[in-house]
Motif scaffolding. Sequence first.
Motif, PDB file in Angstrom:
ATOM      1  N   VAL A  86      53.160  41.334  31.797  1.00 16.74           N
ATOM      2  CA  VAL A  86      51.855  41.471  32.448  1.00 16.74           C
ATOM      3  C   VAL A  86      51.452  42.934  32.485  1.00 16.74           C
ATOM      4  CG1 VAL A  86      50.574  41.155  34.589  1.00 16.74           C
ATOM      5  CG2 VAL A  86      52.151  39.414  33.831  1.00 16.74           C
ATOM      6  N   VAL A  87      50.249  43.211  31.973  1.00 13.44           N
ATOM      7  CA  VAL A  87      49.710  44.564  31.984  1.00 13.44           C
ATOM      8  C   VAL A  87      48.862  44.777  33.242  1.00 13.44           C
ATOM      9  CG1 VAL A  87      48.218  46.179  30.750  1.00 13.44           C
ATOM     10  CG2 VAL A  87      49.727  44.664  29.477  1.00 13.44           C
ATOM     11  N   ASP A  88      48.025  43.784  33.567  1.00 14.12           N
ATOM     12  CA  ASP A  88      47.128  43.919  34.708  1.00 14.12           C
ATOM     13  C   ASP A  88      46.717  42.548  35.220  1.00 14.12           C
ATOM     14  OD1 ASP A  88      45.499  45.178  36.586  1.00 14.12           O
ATOM     15  OD2 ASP A  88      43.811  45.352  35.214  1.00 14.12           O
ATOM     16  N   VAL A  89      46.522  42.442  36.529  1.00 11.42           N
ATOM     17  CA  VAL A  89      45.932  41.258  37.128  1.00 11.42           C
ATOM     18  C   VAL A  89      44.452  41.581  37.302  1.00 11.42           C
ATOM     19  CG1 VAL A  89      45.903  39.711  39.107  1.00 11.42           C
ATOM     20  CG2 VAL A  89      48.074  40.632  38.283  1.00 11.42           C
ATOM     21  N   VAL A  90      43.600  40.951  36.495  1.00  7.78           N
ATOM     22  CA  VAL A  90      42.184  41.290  36.459  1.00  7.78           C
ATOM     23  C   VAL A  90      41.479  40.817  37.722  1.00  7.78           C
ATOM     24  CG1 VAL A  90      40.038  41.014  35.178  1.00  7.78           C
ATOM     25  CG2 VAL A  90      42.203  41.201  33.951  1.00  7.78           C
ATOM     26  N   GLU A  91      41.642  39.549  38.065  1.00  5.89           N
ATOM     27  CA  GLU A  91      40.973  39.008  39.253  1.00  5.89           C
ATOM     28  C   GLU A  91      41.750  37.806  39.762  1.00  5.89           C
ATOM     29  OE1 GLU A  91      36.554  37.591  40.737  1.00  5.89           O
ATOM     30  OE2 GLU A  91      36.808  38.432  38.734  1.00  5.89           O
ATOM     31  N   THR A  92      41.733  37.615  41.092  1.00  2.00           N
ATOM     32  CA  THR A  92      42.387  36.460  41.699  1.00  2.00           C
ATOM     33  C   THR A  92      41.428  35.748  42.638  1.00  2.00           C
ATOM     34  OG1 THR A  92      43.267  37.734  43.541  1.00  2.00           O
ATOM     35  CG2 THR A  92      44.694  37.493  41.625  1.00  2.00           C
ATOM     36  N   TRP A  93      41.634  34.455  42.757  1.00  2.25           N
ATOM     37  CA  TRP A  93      40.938  33.632  43.737  1.00  2.25           C
ATOM     38  C   TRP A  93      42.038  33.026  44.600  1.00  2.25           C
ATOM     39  CZ3 TRP A  93      39.671  34.190  38.705  1.00  2.25           C
ATOM     40  CH2 TRP A  93      38.358  34.500  38.390  1.00  2.25           C
ATOM     41  N   GLU A  94      41.988  33.280  45.898  1.00  6.50           N
ATOM     42  CA  GLU A  94      43.076  32.889  46.793  1.00  6.50           C
ATOM     43  C   GLU A  94      42.696  31.684  47.653  1.00  6.50           C
ATOM     44  OE1 GLU A  94      46.024  34.375  46.773  1.00  6.50           O
ATOM     45  OE2 GLU A  94      45.478  35.993  45.419  1.00  6.50           O
ATOM     46  N   ARG A  95      43.703  30.915  48.044  1.00  7.45           N
ATOM     47  CA  ARG A  95      43.601  29.813  48.999  1.00  7.45           C
ATOM     48  C   ARG A  95      42.467  28.845  48.696  1.00  7.45           C
ATOM     49  NH1 ARG A  95      45.229  32.310  54.859  1.00  7.45           N
ATOM     50  NH2 ARG A  95      47.255  33.044  54.211  1.00  7.45           N
ATOM     51  N   LEU A  96      42.538  28.231  47.547  1.00  7.43           N
ATOM     52  CA  LEU A  96      41.501  27.303  47.102  1.00  7.43           C
ATOM     53  C   LEU A  96      41.952  25.869  47.341  1.00  7.43           C
ATOM     54  CD1 LEU A  96      40.867  29.082  43.725  1.00  7.43           C
ATOM     55  CD2 LEU A  96      39.421  29.197  45.734  1.00  7.43           C
ATOM     56  N   ASN A  97      41.107  25.106  47.999  1.00  7.99           N
ATOM     57  CA  ASN A  97      41.409  23.716  48.283  1.00  7.99           C
ATOM     58  C   ASN A  97      41.280  22.897  46.999  1.00  7.99           C
ATOM     59  OD1 ASN A  97      41.854  21.262  49.446  1.00  7.99           O
ATOM     60  ND2 ASN A  97      39.884  21.132  50.461  1.00  7.99           N
ATOM     61  N   VAL A  98      42.297  22.087  46.727  1.00  6.49           N
ATOM     62  CA  VAL A  98      42.285  21.217  45.563  1.00  6.49           C
ATOM     63  C   VAL A  98      41.736  19.873  46.013  1.00  6.49           C
ATOM     64  CG1 VAL A  98      43.662  20.117  43.770  1.00  6.49           C
ATOM     65  CG2 VAL A  98      44.258  22.401  44.576  1.00  6.49           C
ATOM     66  N   GLY A  99      40.538  19.565  45.553  1.00  3.48           N
ATOM     67  CA  GLY A  99      39.897  18.311  45.932  1.00  3.48           C
ATOM     68  C   GLY A  99      40.020  17.262  44.849  1.00  3.48           C
ATOM     69  N   LYS A 100      39.239  16.190  45.008  1.00  2.61           N
ATOM     70  CA  LYS A 100      39.314  15.075  44.072  1.00  2.61           C
ATOM     71  C   LYS A 100      38.257  15.132  42.985  1.00  2.61           C
ATOM     72  CE  LYS A 100      41.328  12.019  47.447  1.00  2.61           C
ATOM     73  NZ  LYS A 100      41.229  10.766  48.187  1.00  2.61           N
ATOM     74  N   THR A 101      37.267  16.009  43.103  1.00  2.00           N
ATOM     75  CA  THR A 101      36.188  16.073  42.123  1.00  2.00           C
ATOM     76  C   THR A 101      36.147  17.451  41.473  1.00  2.00           C
ATOM     77  OG1 THR A 101      34.534  16.855  43.688  1.00  2.00           O
ATOM     78  CG2 THR A 101      34.827  14.471  43.523  1.00  2.00           C
ATOM     79  N   ASP A 102      35.242  17.599  40.506  1.00  2.86           N
ATOM     80  CA  ASP A 102      35.064  18.893  39.844  1.00  2.86           C
ATOM     81  C   ASP A 102      34.258  19.866  40.694  1.00  2.86           C
ATOM     82  OD1 ASP A 102      36.525  18.124  37.682  1.00  2.86           O
ATOM     83  OD2 ASP A 102      34.796  17.457  36.521  1.00  2.86           O
ATOM     84  N   ARG A 103      33.796  19.434  41.842  1.00  2.48           N
ATOM     85  CA  ARG A 103      33.028  20.320  42.718  1.00  2.48           C
ATOM     86  C   ARG A 103      33.904  21.020  43.748  1.00  2.48           C
ATOM     87  NH1 ARG A 103      28.472  16.458  44.872  1.00  2.48           N
ATOM     88  NH2 ARG A 103      29.780  16.968  46.645  1.00  2.48           N
ATOM     89  N   CYS A 104      35.203  20.760  43.743  1.00  2.99           N
ATOM     90  CA  CYS A 104      36.088  21.411  44.709  1.00  2.99           C
ATOM     91  C   CYS A 104      36.224  22.894  44.369  1.00  2.99           C
ATOM     92  CB  CYS A 104      37.451  20.730  44.745  1.00  2.99           C
ATOM     93  SG  CYS A 104      38.455  20.971  43.290  1.00  2.99           S
ATOM     94  N   ALA A 105      36.691  23.651  45.317  1.00  4.92           N
ATOM     95  CA  ALA A 105      36.795  25.101  45.158  1.00  4.92           C
ATOM     96  C   ALA A 105      37.745  25.470  44.026  1.00  4.92           C
ATOM     97  CB  ALA A 105      37.263  25.741  46.459  1.00  4.92           C
TER      98      ALA A 105
END
Length: 101
Positions: free
Chosen positions: A63-82
């Motif tokens: 790994v050279v760099d971590v470009v961006e992270t999204w933290e604590r995302l709820n996994v839902g049942k549809t494609d509209r979840c976070a």
Amino acid sequence: MDTNTNTLTSSSPLRAIVMSAAANMPNSCWGVYRRVAVVLVDLSKLPEGAGRPRMISTHARGVVDVVETWERLNVGKTDRCAYARALAEAEALAAKINDGL
């Protein structure tokens, strides 16, 4: 990445990949939560047979760099979840970075 000038060199096999991992949550949260990251990886520094790094961190091998992270995302049942929305956004960002490399 050249450490002296902080510019990407075209001779190095760099790729931006999307990674996902379980998020650290308190015991009071009953749902499934994950984190998503776009990571810049030097493919020549990965061990033989390893497809991707094992963790989302600059300390991981290759790994050279971590470009961006999204933290604590709820996994839902549809494609509209976070989680699904962040995953789509991360894949678009990784594709944009890979086009520029």
